[in-house]
Design a protein around this motif. Structure first.
Motif, mmCIF file in Angstrom:
data_model
loop_
_atom_site.group_PDB
_atom_site.id
_atom_site.type_symbol
_atom_site.label_atom_id
_atom_site.label_comp_id
_atom_site.label_asym_id
_atom_site.label_seq_id
_atom_site.Cartn_x
_atom_site.Cartn_y
_atom_site.Cartn_z
ATOM 1 N N GLU A 344 0.661 9.498 -24.003
ATOM 2 C CA GLU A 344 1.644 8.752 -23.209
ATOM 3 C C GLU A 344 2.287 9.644 -22.156
ATOM 4 N N TYR A 348 1.900 8.789 -18.291
ATOM 5 C CA TYR A 348 3.148 8.497 -17.585
ATOM 6 C C TYR A 348 3.201 9.235 -16.242
ATOM 7 N N GLU A 352 2.998 7.682 -12.442
ATOM 8 C CA GLU A 352 4.269 7.687 -11.704
ATOM 9 C C GLU A 352 4.074 8.140 -10.252
ATOM 10 N N LEU A 376 0.911 1.575 -17.593
ATOM 11 C CA LEU A 376 0.970 2.562 -18.672
ATOM 12 C C LEU A 376 0.454 1.956 -19.986
#
Length: 418
Positions: A344, A348, A352, A376
């Motif tokens: 994760e 992430y 982003e 995500l």
């Protein structure tokens, strides 16, 4: 030499400060899982944290020793010699010297254990910053010595430690919102410092002011009149000159202790994607690479090729890779402190759009977080994982929706989900 050490241990408080200092340095060394390992600049700055305790302690101990030398029954032995400043200087060095040796040793051990082989800040600047910290230890002890010459040992110790504590805030950068020169801005970094290097003019200014004012405090002459100890006219002048120097320094010396260093990472491995990290983060490369490859291989198997860039390049405080097929990588604090990096975490930061201005200030566009957490959640789903937490409603996206959303992010736009 053995006789000198034995005499100092019997007659002075300063040398005994080494015992609690070992405990303080060891605590700083082990704090938070030694997150500074690998980065030279961060390592040196990290160990400056100990000076917030050791500085005031050194000032207090040096004040006690100076007060004992100056108390009735002893002071005539000091003021009657040809160079009375040497007596105080010797006592001060017995306080500061062992602390300086210990501090340098701790930094050296930290660099060895951290495997800092090629520091981006450069060995010369790392040594300079470490020596500035040592000069600060001497400076604290010199202030304590100046205070102790005019008081009883108990009051001198309390006054010296209190003065050291207050000065560690007043002439440091603890309360500064904007960069400016601060004499006791010594470090204490708690996050990665890649992308920054020391400003040699700042370090040089610190060293010059610390050593000059320490010398002025140490040479302050004492006289006895009507049973009272007081500074001579030359002593008052030396103290006044030291205070003025400290006060004026911020107006003439550089404001920025560190400068940007926009060099890209050079340690690159693999293809589809090629993953590049900084050499000082090589200890984390295997962990980072395995998480990213878990994600990219799962995306390729599921037909979500838009998730997979050509290159993943670690960013720093001053460098961020850009261009078609390039994604930036930022390592969160858990990597340094706990050696933990989840899929994760990797997904992430790869999703982003950190290059967009609205990610670092202002409001994100409407619908951004719904799109972001859908991207995500979809990627983690492909990798057999799931989101720990999502603050908005989200759903699994199709390959085409993923491509459209990521292309929009690249343009700093948000295409709402239908």
């Amino acid at each position: 030499m053995r006789a000198d050490v034995s005499y100092a241990l019997r007659t002075l408080v300063g040398p005994w400060l080494l015992l609690p200092a070992i405990g303080v340095e060891a605590a700083i060394f082990l704090m938070r899982g030694m997150p500074w390992r690998g980065e030279g600049l961060w390592t040196v700055d990290w160990f400056a944290i100990s000076l917030f305790l050791l500085g005031p302690l050194a000032a207090g101990a040096a004040a006690v020793d100076a007060a004992r030398l100056s108390r009735p029954g002893n002071v005539h032995l000091v003021v009657s010699v040809p160079r009375p400043a040497r007596v105080y200087l010797r006592a001060t060095l017995w306080c500061a010297g062992p602390l300086i040796a210990l501090h340098i040793l701790v930094i050296a051990i930290g660099i060895l254990i951290g495997e800092v082989w090629r520091p981006s800040a450069g060995w010369t600047m790392l040594l300079g910053a470490a020596l500035v910290q040592c000069a600060a230890i001497l400076w604290f002890a010199a202030i304590g010595s100046a205070i102790g010459r005019f008081s009883t040992p108990l009051l001198a110790g309390l006054a010296g430690a209190a003065a050291g504590y207050l000065l560690s805030y007043v002439v440091s950068d603890a309360f500064d919102a904007e960069p400016r020169f601060r004499l006791l801005a010594l470090g204490g970094a708690t996050v990665t410092q890649l992308g920054r290097v020391y400003n040699p003019d700042y370090l040089g200014g610190q060293a010059a002011v610390l050593l000059t004012t320490a010398l002025l405090f140490l040479i302050m002459p004492v006289t006895v009149r009507s049973g009272w100890r007081r500074p001579t006219g030359a002593g008052v002048g030396a103290a006044a000159l030291a205070v003025v120097t400290i006060a004026v320094a911020p107006t003439v010396l550089p404001a920025n202790r560190k400068l940007p260093d926009a060099r890209p990472p050079t340690r690159c491995e693999g293809t589809q994607p090629q993953i590049c990290v900084y050499d000082e983060h090589r200890r984390y490369a295997d962990l980072v690479n395995s998480r990213i490859r878990t994600l990219t291989q799962a995306a390729l198997r599921g037909g979500y090729t838009a998730y997979v860039p050509e290159r993943v390049v670690e960013q720093s405080h001053s460098y961020r890779a850009s261009g078609e097929g390039v994604r930036s990588l930022w390592l969160p604090a858990d990597v340094y402190e706990k050696g933990r990096y989840s899929t994760e975490d990797a997904a992430y930061f790869l999703i982003e759009p950190g290059h967009c201005a609205w990610m670092t200030g202002g409001l994100t566009p409407e619908g951004f977080w719904t799109v972001f957490f859908s991207l995500l959640g979809t990627w983690l789903h492909l990798a057999g994982d799931k989101l720990d937490y999502a603050p908005v409603e989200h759903r699994i996206l199709t390959p085409e929706e993923v491509r459209t959303a990521l292309d929009a992010f690249e343009r700093c736009e948000v295409v709402p989900l239908t």
